[in-house]
Design an enzyme around this catalytic site. Structure first.
Site, PDB file in Angstrom:
ATOM      1  N   CYS A 121       7.921  -6.800  -3.155  1.00 24.42           N
ATOM      2  CA  CYS A 121       8.241  -5.591  -2.399  1.00 24.42           C
ATOM      3  C   CYS A 121       9.748  -5.505  -2.303  1.00 24.42           C
ATOM      4  O   CYS A 121      10.441  -6.510  -2.463  1.00 24.42           O
ATOM      5  CB  CYS A 121       7.628  -5.652  -1.008  1.00 24.42           C
ATOM      6  SG  CYS A 121       7.684  -4.064  -0.145  1.00 24.42           S
ATOM      7  N   CYS A 166      11.325  -4.052   0.494  1.00 20.29           N
ATOM      8  CA  CYS A 166      11.826  -3.806   1.857  1.00 20.29           C
ATOM      9  C   CYS A 166      12.616  -4.975   2.439  1.00 20.29           C
ATOM     10  O   CYS A 166      13.491  -4.765   3.257  1.00 20.29           O
ATOM     11  CB  CYS A 166      10.696  -3.400   2.800  1.00 20.29           C
ATOM     12  SG  CYS A 166       9.566  -4.729   3.212  1.00 20.29           S
ATOM     13  N   CYS A 183      10.395   0.317   1.280  1.00 21.71           N
ATOM     14  CA  CYS A 183       9.770  -0.501   0.238  1.00 21.71           C
ATOM     15  C   CYS A 183      10.045   0.022  -1.164  1.00 21.71           C
ATOM     16  O   CYS A 183       9.380  -0.367  -2.125  1.00 21.71           O
ATOM     17  CB  CYS A 183       8.268  -0.585   0.485  1.00 21.71           C
ATOM     18  SG  CYS A 183       7.869  -1.290   2.094  1.00 21.71           S
ATOM     19  N   LYS A 227      -3.481  -1.452   2.714  1.00 24.53           N
ATOM     20  CA  LYS A 227      -2.451  -1.876   3.664  1.00 24.53           C
ATOM     21  C   LYS A 227      -2.115  -0.688   4.547  1.00 24.53           C
ATOM     22  O   LYS A 227      -1.642   0.344   4.067  1.00 24.53           O
ATOM     23  CB  LYS A 227      -1.218  -2.354   2.906  1.00 24.53           C
ATOM     24  CG  LYS A 227      -0.071  -2.714   3.843  1.00 24.53           C
ATOM     25  CD  LYS A 227       1.092  -3.331   3.112  1.00 24.53           C
ATOM     26  CE  LYS A 227       2.209  -3.653   4.100  1.00 24.53           C
ATOM     27  NZ  LYS A 227       3.359  -4.263   3.427  1.00 24.53           N
ATOM     28  N   ARG A 278       6.995   4.032   7.529  1.00 26.30           N
ATOM     29  CA  ARG A 278       6.333   3.774   6.248  1.00 26.30           C
ATOM     30  C   ARG A 278       5.065   4.604   6.045  1.00 26.30           C
ATOM     31  O   ARG A 278       4.252   4.309   5.199  1.00 26.30           O
ATOM     32  CB  ARG A 278       5.964   2.289   6.145  1.00 26.30           C
ATOM     33  CG  ARG A 278       7.115   1.316   6.284  1.00 26.30           C
ATOM     34  CD  ARG A 278       6.822   0.047   5.501  1.00 26.30           C
ATOM     35  NE  ARG A 278       7.509  -1.143   5.963  1.00 26.30           N
ATOM     36  CZ  ARG A 278       8.812  -1.337   5.886  1.00 26.30           C
ATOM     37  NH1 ARG A 278       9.601  -0.407   5.388  1.00 26.30           N
ATOM     38  NH2 ARG A 278       9.348  -2.464   6.319  1.00 26.30           N
ATOM     39  N   GLU A 322      -8.306   3.328  -2.609  1.00 26.96           N
ATOM     40  CA  GLU A 322      -7.159   2.462  -2.927  1.00 26.96           C
ATOM     41  C   GLU A 322      -7.628   1.201  -3.662  1.00 26.96           C
ATOM     42  O   GLU A 322      -7.044   0.789  -4.653  1.00 26.96           O
ATOM     43  CB  GLU A 322      -6.421   2.050  -1.641  1.00 26.96           C
ATOM     44  CG  GLU A 322      -5.508   3.112  -1.048  1.00 26.96           C
ATOM     45  CD  GLU A 322      -4.197   3.263  -1.827  1.00 26.96           C
ATOM     46  OE1 GLU A 322      -4.025   2.619  -2.876  1.00 26.96           O
ATOM     47  OE2 GLU A 322      -3.344   4.045  -1.377  1.00 26.96           O
ATOM     48  N   LYS A 369      -5.257  -5.368   5.096  1.00 26.33           N
ATOM     49  CA  LYS A 369      -4.185  -5.800   5.982  1.00 26.33           C
ATOM     50  C   LYS A 369      -3.810  -4.705   6.945  1.00 26.33           C
ATOM     51  O   LYS A 369      -3.628  -3.579   6.497  1.00 26.33           O
ATOM     52  CB  LYS A 369      -2.988  -6.148   5.097  1.00 26.33           C
ATOM     53  CG  LYS A 369      -1.753  -6.549   5.839  1.00 26.33           C
ATOM     54  CD  LYS A 369      -0.635  -6.774   4.882  1.00 26.33           C
ATOM     55  CE  LYS A 369       0.618  -7.002   5.709  1.00 26.33           C
ATOM     56  NZ  LYS A 369       1.805  -6.896   4.961  1.00 26.33           N
TER      57      LYS A 369
END
Ligand code: PBG
Length: 322
Positions: free
Chosen positions: A120, A122, A130, A195, A217, A233, A248
């Site tokens: 990532c 970020c 990100c 996520k 985000r 997803e 998550k």
């Protein structure tokens, strides 16, 4: 005709019997321990928002890796805290970036431990988003190239698996084709597939100093009320080549884990994130809960819902005590 023929208490009488019929077990080899690696030497600094967790310099990370290997922990998940952040997060792709150096150092000393890297931007960008910023928005397609480059640099430095956590569309395919092209067709991808844009990441952002400097985000991480979208997803990530999918945070999203378990036949990881960890620690410190029992109960719930793999800040501690 149930009672008195059937008495479910029969199998609950002793710990031996309970253990004999236990449906869900927590074992060190199915747990992943996240660590934060930063600059310096001999550094082991407690993270203020995550008591009991530390930012480690590379030499100290090697010690933790040795311990994890000895205890049979399922893997380490490495997060990098670079000495300098910039607009494009260049340390993330640098062959001698913080995570790349850590991987080489650990690999040299520790052979029998799976090393997984968070992929990532970020942690590496000055703005804390990100991806690459264009017109005050995260540019999806421009970010893919950097993520792929970062993943390849991790594989080159010795990562056994890469774990993209950015939530850009198409990142799994981009990373898969870059890994294949660069000679890493056998490096698996564990995708942070479902996520959510969650307040449970708060303590982590303090640790990694990666809170977004403007906005939030929500334009890339998932909207918490959506469950069907999580299945999309996950389906897309599997199509793009994800070997393991992740949900998550974990405990507030057990329904997502459970649905995914029923629909898909890939390994599922549940990430008990920083906020879940720190809430337990804070309540335990206040004397309001029995810490050890709560730890086991929460992790058991995540597995019972259908997760095969637990990513948890308790992994190392539990590997010692289980
Ligand atoms: C990076 C990343 C985050 C976490 C894992 N990878 C933070 C975020 O998305 O803001 C959170 C982990 C935790 O809270 O324990 N994108």
């Amino acid at each position: 005709m149930a009672f008195p023929i059937h008495r479910l208490r029969r199998l609950r009488r002793t710990e031996r019997l309970r253990s004999l019929v236990r449906e869900t077990r927590i074992t060190p080899d199915a747990m992943i321990y996240p660590i934060f690696v930063g600059p310096g030497k001999g550094v082991r600094k407690e993270i203020s928002s995550m008591p009991g967790q530390f930012t480690l310099s590379i030499d100290r990370a090697v010690e933790v890796a040795r311990e994890a290997e000895k205890l049979g922990v399922g893997g380490l998940l490495l997060f990098g805290l670079p000495p300098h952040k910039d607009e494009t997060g260049s340390d993330a792709c640098d062959e001698s970036g913080i995570v790349q150096n850590a991987l080489r150092a650990i690999r040299q000393n520790v052979k029998d431990l799976t090393l997984i890297t968070d992929v990532c931007l970020c942690e590496y960008t000055s703005h804390g988003h990100c991806g690459v910023i264009k017109h005050r928005d995260v540019d999806n397609d421009a970010t893919l190239k950097l993520l792929a480059e970062s993943a390849v640099s991790h594989a080159r430095a010795g990562a056994d698996m890469v774990a993209p956590s950015d939530m850009m569309d198409g990142r799994v395919a981009a990373i898969r084709s870059a890994l294949d092209r660069e000679g890493f067709p056998n490096t698996p991808i564990m995708a942070y597939s479902a996520k959510y844009a969650s307040a449970f990441y708060g303590p982590f952002r303090t640790a990694a100093d990666c809170a977004p400097q403007f906005g939030d985000r929500r334009s890339y991480q998932m909207d918490p009320p959506n469950a069907r979208e999580a299945m999309r997803e996950i389906a897309l990530d599997i199509q793009e080549g994800a070997d393991i999918v992740m949900v998550k945070p974990a405990m507030p999203y057990l329904d997502i884990i459970s649905r995914a378990r029923r629909l898909y036949h890939v390994p599922i990881a549940g990430y008990q994130v920083s906020g879940e960890y720190s809430m337990i620690e804070a309540a335990a410190k206040a004397g309001w809960i029995e810490r050890d029992r709560i730890v086991m109960e929460t992790l058991t719930a995540i597995k019972r819902a259908g997760a095969d793999i637990l990513i948890t800040y308790y992994a190392l501690e539990l590997a010692k005590t289980l």
